[in-house]
Structure formats: C-alpha cells, structure tokens
Design an enzyme around this catalytic site. Structure first.
Site, PDB file in Angstrom:
ATOM      1  N   LYS A 283      31.730  36.850  52.246  1.00  6.61           N
ATOM      2  CA  LYS A 283      32.298  38.173  51.967  1.00  6.61           C
ATOM      3  C   LYS A 283      32.077  39.030  53.200  1.00  6.61           C
ATOM      4  CE  LYS A 283      34.060  40.429  48.335  1.00  6.61           C
ATOM      5  NZ  LYS A 283      34.917  39.934  47.268  1.00  6.61           N
TER       6      LYS A 283
ATOM      7  N   GLY B 104      39.217  50.580  33.618  1.00  8.52           N
ATOM      8  CA  GLY B 104      39.818  50.392  34.941  1.00  8.52           C
ATOM      9  C   GLY B 104      41.209  49.817  34.844  1.00  8.52           C
TER      10      GLY B 104
ATOM     11  N   GLY C   4      43.420  49.322  37.651  1.00  9.18           N
ATOM     12  CA  GLY C   4      43.896  49.125  39.015  1.00  9.18           C
ATOM     13  C   GLY C   4      44.782  47.889  39.092  1.00  9.18           C
TER      14      GLY C   4
ATOM     15  N   VAL D 207      44.193  44.713  39.005  1.00 14.58           N
ATOM     16  CA  VAL D 207      43.974  43.681  37.983  1.00 14.58           C
ATOM     17  C   VAL D 207      44.017  44.290  36.579  1.00 14.58           C
ATOM     18  CG1 VAL D 207      42.472  41.829  37.183  1.00 14.58           C
ATOM     19  CG2 VAL D 207      42.518  42.402  39.600  1.00 14.58           C
TER      20      VAL D 207
HETATM   21  P1  NAD Z   1      41.379  48.369  42.103  1.00 15.58           P
HETATM   22  O1  NAD Z   1      40.641  49.193  43.120  1.00 15.58           O
HETATM   23  O2  NAD Z   1      42.833  48.157  42.250  1.00 15.58           O
HETATM   24  O3  NAD Z   1      41.132  48.966  40.632  1.00 15.58           O
HETATM   25  C1  NAD Z   1      39.928  49.500  40.189  1.00 15.58           C
HETATM   26  C2  NAD Z   1      40.296  50.599  39.189  1.00 15.58           C
HETATM   27  O4  NAD Z   1      39.105  51.061  38.579  1.00 15.58           O
HETATM   28  C3  NAD Z   1      40.976  51.799  39.827  1.00 15.58           C
HETATM   29  O5  NAD Z   1      42.147  52.136  39.135  1.00 15.58           O
HETATM   30  C4  NAD Z   1      39.914  52.899  39.706  1.00 15.58           C
HETATM   31  O6  NAD Z   1      40.490  54.187  39.560  1.00 15.58           O
HETATM   32  C5  NAD Z   1      39.205  52.458  38.457  1.00 15.58           C
HETATM   33  N1  NAD Z   1      37.864  52.998  38.270  1.00 15.58           N
HETATM   34  C6  NAD Z   1      36.965  53.398  39.198  1.00 15.58           C
HETATM   35  N2  NAD Z   1      35.841  53.826  38.605  1.00 15.58           N
HETATM   36  C7  NAD Z   1      36.047  53.711  37.265  1.00 15.58           C
HETATM   37  C8  NAD Z   1      35.267  53.985  36.120  1.00 15.58           C
HETATM   38  N3  NAD Z   1      34.044  54.494  36.223  1.00 15.58           N
HETATM   39  N4  NAD Z   1      35.784  53.737  34.903  1.00 15.58           N
HETATM   40  C9  NAD Z   1      37.022  53.214  34.769  1.00 15.58           C
HETATM   41  N5  NAD Z   1      37.809  52.927  35.826  1.00 15.58           N
HETATM   42  C10 NAD Z   1      37.328  53.174  37.062  1.00 15.58           C
HETATM   43  O7  NAD Z   1      40.597  46.981  42.058  1.00 15.58           O
HETATM   44  P2  NAD Z   1      41.126  45.614  41.462  1.00 15.58           P
HETATM   45  O8  NAD Z   1      41.671  44.778  42.550  1.00 15.58           O
HETATM   46  O9  NAD Z   1      41.925  45.867  40.249  1.00 15.58           O
HETATM   47  O10 NAD Z   1      39.739  44.931  41.047  1.00 15.58           O
HETATM   48  C11 NAD Z   1      39.057  45.356  39.892  1.00 15.58           C
HETATM   49  C12 NAD Z   1      37.748  44.593  39.761  1.00 15.58           C
HETATM   50  O11 NAD Z   1      38.017  43.201  39.690  1.00 15.58           O
HETATM   51  C13 NAD Z   1      36.799  44.778  40.953  1.00 15.58           C
HETATM   52  O12 NAD Z   1      35.472  44.701  40.482  1.00 15.58           O
HETATM   53  C14 NAD Z   1      37.099  43.568  41.806  1.00 15.58           C
HETATM   54  O13 NAD Z   1      36.001  43.229  42.638  1.00 15.58           O
HETATM   55  C15 NAD Z   1      37.337  42.524  40.741  1.00 15.58           C
HETATM   56  N6  NAD Z   1      38.160  41.395  41.173  1.00 15.58           N
HETATM   57  C16 NAD Z   1      39.419  41.609  41.661  1.00 15.58           C
HETATM   58  C17 NAD Z   1      40.182  40.525  42.081  1.00 15.58           C
HETATM   59  C18 NAD Z   1      41.587  40.698  42.588  1.00 15.58           C
HETATM   60  O14 NAD Z   1      42.317  39.697  42.673  1.00 15.58           O
HETATM   61  N7  NAD Z   1      42.014  41.907  42.915  1.00 15.58           N
HETATM   62  C19 NAD Z   1      39.652  39.217  41.999  1.00 15.58           C
HETATM   63  C20 NAD Z   1      38.367  39.030  41.465  1.00 15.58           C
HETATM   64  C21 NAD Z   1      37.631  40.131  41.073  1.00 15.58           C
END
Ligand code: NAD
Length: 374
Positions: free
Chosen positions: A78, A183, A185, A187
C-alpha cells in the site's frame, strides 16, 4: 519513530520525499511470498507522519490477507501520500509519486484509492509501468466504467451479504431485509443499488447531502442520521465509509444480526471482533468480502478471462461460508479464522519458494519440524 520491532511483519517500508513537488509518501510492502505487491495509492491529509505510517502498515497487511484468500498470486502493499487531495495534488506530485514507485522496480504496483482517481492513475502511467486500474474490461457481471475497481468490489460485497444471510438466516433471498448502509461513495452507492434491486429495505447515511438525496431519489432509500445508521435495529449493518466503523462504542450499540460491508479495517481493534462474536453478530471479515476490486485489477492485469474473473468474485461467497462454518465449529471469531487461513496460504507460498538446497539442509535436521510441511 517506528523501530523494526514495531513493523516486524513488514518486508520493507520506504519513505519518499521530493523537495520540488512537495511529495511526502510511504510505500509499505507487507509480504511478497505470493508475488509482487499490489495495493491502492491513498492520498489523505494525515495529521502526523505516525498516522500515515500506521495506515500504510495496516492497509498493506490487509492487502496480503485479501490477496491470499482471494486466491491471487499477488503480495500485499500500500502507498500513502501525505497531503490534502483537494489542495495538494498537482501533476508534479503525481509524477514524483510514479517515479518513487519505479524505484521499487515493480515489487509494488499501485491502483487508485481514497483521495486518488482513475485519472490520477492514468497521469502516473505516463511515468511508470507499475500502475493498474485504468482499463475497461469486457463481459463482467458488474457494470464497467473507466477501470475503477469499485463496481467489482460492490458486486463482491453483494455476494458476501448473500452468503452471510444464507448462513445466519438460512435463506437465499434478500427480499424484505433491513440494511443500514454507512457511506454512499464509489462502493457504497453501488452496494445500495444492488440491495435495493434485490428487494431489501435500505437505510442510508452519508455526510455529503447530495449522495444521501440521490439514494433516496433513485433507490427508494430512507435517509437516516449518522448515529441512527449504527443504532437503528436492522438485519444487517453495512459499513462502506472509512475504517473503525465497529469501535468500542458502536460495537455495543449495533442491533443487527450481521455486519457485512466494503470498508477496510472495519474493526477498530481485535477486541471488537471478539465482542461481535460473543454477541452472536455474524461478521464478514472485511478483507474477504471487499476483495472484488483487487480480483478485477489483479487478474485483469494478467489478461485472465472474464469468466475467470467473474467466478473468482462470485467465489467470495464460498470463501465466507467456509470461514463461517469453521468459526462455528471451532468457536472462534470469524476474523480470527480468516486471518489464520490467510496466514496458512502465505506460509505455504513462502515454504515453496525456499531454495531446494536450503530445504535439503533442513530436512537432514530431524529437529526441524517445519521441513515436514514442505
Ligand atoms: P469513497 O471515498 O468513494 O466513499 C466513502 C464515502 O463515505 C463518501 O461518500 C464519504 O462522504 C462517506 N463518509 C465519510 N465519512 C462518513 C461517515 N462518518 N459516515 C458515513 N459516511 C461517511 O470510497 P470508496 O471507494 O467507496 O470506498 C469505501 C470503503 O471501501 C473504504 O473503506 C475503502 O477503503 C473500501 N474499499 C474500497 C474499494 C474500492 O474498490 N473502491 C475496494 C476495497 C475496499
């Protein structure tokens, strides 16, 4: 500063500083027994170097375990860039990051992560061959856009939720189940969409009001507050925001049967994993359920067929079922079972890569029990 004793499990931890662009970054390689390391390149306004280092160490270890249980010949790594992606990200900084990655000669391959985008990865590809997640793949079970791994991750989470529901409630359908999603975002929104399409009732919170409003409008979700998304009684709590969603406080507040979501590092500490187990809440270990993205990107990079990639992501459900069954049989928490299984896979790979000469030397020593496992 951290000493080698505090990073005993990591093979290498590199710190990069580029005066011209202002880049300050860490690349952590946790374990490369399975293959060269792969993992997201995160940009975050860490308040201290220590916080950044801790994040890199924790996340790279998670990647090793994730790849091991996803059956990938990829190691865990990472990178983190210390800075605010909204203010500090410049073409010069991305170039310096790409050049830093090059210094590892391919032992670490980067993909997008929180605070970086597919466009950033494309910019870095101008300077480095060790960047993935920028190519659209055909014939996947999930929608494709610009190489973003999120759709595959969300599909894998759906598979994991189905497996959890099957194990806990003995049913295949998600129809009528209540799911609290934290959340929305990349995903989280897609997971919400899958669940709504499967007939679940979804209760959502995101601090960005437009994201919450969109889920209400497009998916028929019910918007709830930051605290209600944790405390509201439901069948499933689905954390899809940042880490430590299950901490010493929320762990006791949860009124659900299952915790299954996309976020990395959902458990603040192992203690919460044990507490969930004691409370009879089924926890789908994060590094197992959220492996869809690394499967997509890792297998995609090697040019593996869509059928192979699709079935590996679908296979997340059988891996979870195996973990749940072992957890019940041995009466140990699911996260511990998953960690043990991942360690076994990595250990087997490590033993296989030992030079034949070294093996011969060890086999001649009858005291060396490890040789028997080779
Ligand atoms: P992202 O940044 O697109 O989405 C995160 C969302 O969480 C945002 O909309 C943000 O506003 C929201 N958020 C922040 N604080 C919050 C809270 N206290 N309560 C509720 N919502 C809150 O990230 P992502 O790519 O969707 O990833 C989400 C999670 O999944 C992360 O932990 C990431 O490490 C994990 N993940 C993502 C992937 C991927 O393919 N993108 C793969 C494996 C793991």
């Amino acid at each position: 500063m951290y000493t080698s004793q505090e990073t005993p499990e990591h093979e290498q931890v590199h710190f990069f500083h580029d005066r011209k662009s202002g880049l300050r970054a860490i690349i952590a390689l946790h374990d490369t027994a399975l293959g060269d390391a792969m993992g997201g390149c995160r940009m975050w306004p860490y308040t201290s170097f220590d916080d950044a280092l801790k994040d890199a160490l924790r996340l790279s270890k998670g990647m090793s375990y994730k790849c091991a249980l996803a059956g990938l010949d990829i190691g865990g790594g990472k990178s983190v860039i210390i800075g605010d992606p909204m203010k500090d990200k410049t073409p010069e900084l991305l170039k310096a990051m790409a050049e830093s990655i090059n210094q590892l000669g391919g032992r670490y391959v980067a993909a997008e992560d929180s605070g970086t985008s597919v466009a950033d990865m494309k910019a870095m590809q101008e300077y480095s061959d060790h960047i993935v997640g920028t190519t659209v793949q055909e014939n996947r079970l999930w929608e494709q856009n610009d190489g973003d791994p999120s759709p595959a991750t969300a599909y894998g989470v759906l598979m994991g939720i189905q497996a959890s529901v099957m194990h806990k409630f003995g049913k295949e359908s998600l129809e009528g189940l209540n799911v609290n999603i934290q959340g929305l975002g990349h995903v989280g929104f897609r997971v919400a969409k899958h669940l709504a399409e499967a007939g679940a009732n979804i209760y959502v919170y995101d601090p960005v009001p437009e994201r919450q409003a969109r889920a209400v409008k497009e998916l028929g979700a019910v918007a709830v507050s930051a605290s209600d998304v944790v405390t509201k009684p439901a069948d499933i709590f689905c954390p899809c925001a940042m880490g430590a969603a299950v901490n010493s406080t929320t762990c006791e507040q949860l009124d659900v049967a299952i915790v299954a979501g996309a976020a990395n590092n959902q458990l603040a500490t192992s203690e919460e994993g044990r507490r969930l187990f004691e409370r009879g809440i089924l926890y789908a270990p994060d590094f197992v359920i959220n492996a869809g993205g690394i499967i997509e990107v890792g297998m995609g990079r090697k040019g593996e067929s869509s059928d192979a990639v699709n079935s590996r992501v679908v296979g997340i459900s059988s891996t979870l079922l195996e973990i749940f069954v072992r957890s019940d049989a041995d009466a140990i928490p699911t996260f511990e079972v998953a960690e043990l299984m991942a360690q076994e896979v990595i250990e087997r790979a490590r033993n296989k890569s030992i030079e034949p000469r070294a093996v011969a030397a060890r086999v001649t020593n009858p005291q060396d029990k490890t040789a028997l496992a080779l």
